[in-house]
Design a protein around this motif. Structure first.
Motif, PDB file in Angstrom:
ATOM      1  N   THR A   7     -25.800 156.867  34.107  1.00 47.92           N
ATOM      2  CA  THR A   7     -25.863 155.781  33.205  1.00 47.92           C
ATOM      3  C   THR A   7     -25.155 154.382  34.013  1.00 47.92           C
ATOM      4  N   GLY A   8     -24.200 154.614  34.681  1.00 53.05           N
ATOM      5  CA  GLY A   8     -23.633 153.514  35.487  1.00 53.05           C
ATOM      6  C   GLY A   8     -24.621 152.837  36.354  1.00 53.05           C
ATOM      7  N   THR A   9     -25.485 153.980  36.799  1.00 49.59           N
ATOM      8  CA  THR A   9     -26.303 153.442  37.996  1.00 49.59           C
ATOM      9  C   THR A   9     -27.661 152.349  37.327  1.00 49.59           C
ATOM     10  N   VAL A  10     -28.124 153.017  36.164  1.00 48.87           N
ATOM     11  CA  VAL A  10     -29.046 152.349  35.304  1.00 48.87           C
ATOM     12  C   VAL A  10     -28.537 150.829  34.804  1.00 48.87           C
ATOM     13  N   VAL A  11     -27.400 150.851  34.260  1.00 47.44           N
ATOM     14  CA  VAL A  11     -26.848 149.842  33.965  1.00 47.44           C
ATOM     15  C   VAL A  11     -26.703 148.660  35.269  1.00 47.44           C
ATOM     16  N   LEU A  12     -26.296 149.088  36.305  1.00 43.78           N
ATOM     17  CA  LEU A  12     -26.103 148.170  37.295  1.00 43.78           C
ATOM     18  C   LEU A  12     -27.482 147.660  37.874  1.00 43.78           C
ATOM     19  N   ILE A  14     -30.015 147.473  36.048  1.00 46.91           N
ATOM     20  CA  ILE A  14     -30.702 146.422  34.739  1.00 46.91           C
ATOM     21  C   ILE A  14     -29.772 145.089  35.023  1.00 46.91           C
ATOM     22  N   LEU A  15     -28.721 145.025  35.501  1.00 50.40           N
ATOM     23  CA  LEU A  15     -27.673 143.898  35.548  1.00 50.40           C
ATOM     24  C   LEU A  15     -28.302 143.173  36.991  1.00 50.40           C
ATOM     25  N   TRP A  22     -25.289 143.275  41.995  1.00 49.96           N
ATOM     26  CA  TRP A  22     -25.371 144.235  41.077  1.00 49.96           C
ATOM     27  C   TRP A  22     -26.093 145.567  41.562  1.00 49.96           C
TER      28      TRP A  22
END
Length: 90
Positions: A7-12, A14-15, A22
């Motif tokens: 989840t953290g990797t996907v969010v980063l 996307i950012l 990011w």
């Protein structure tokens, strides 16, 4: 742990569409997981010549079995005491 990492990797990522910093943070997160996140730190497999097992045996070293027996006996003692003191429990 893997879910949080994904989840953290996907969010980063996307950012990171607008800012490349990011993307670097996502890569750093994956690198830290790859180097430090797998298994518990400080555990290493025993080297071949350091076991205390008998030469012909393939079982556990006697000390670890003795410790296991002591823990098992101590647990059984506490369970018997608990049942004796609380006959209606369980």
């Amino acid at each position: 742990m893997r879910g949080i990492l994904a989840t953290g990797t996907v969010v980063l990522v996307i950012l990171g569409i607008g800012h490349h910093l990011w993307w670097l943070a996502a890569v750093a997160l994956l690198y830290l997981y790859a180097t430090h996140g797998r298994g518990s730190p400080g555990t290493s497999p025993p080297s071949p010549g350091t076991t205390t097992a008998p030469p012909g045996g393939s079982g556990a070293p006697p000390d670890s079995y003795r410790a296991y027996r002591e823990r098992r006996d101590r647990q059984a003692k506490w369970e018997r005491r608990y049942r004796r003191e609380r006959p209606g429990a369980r």
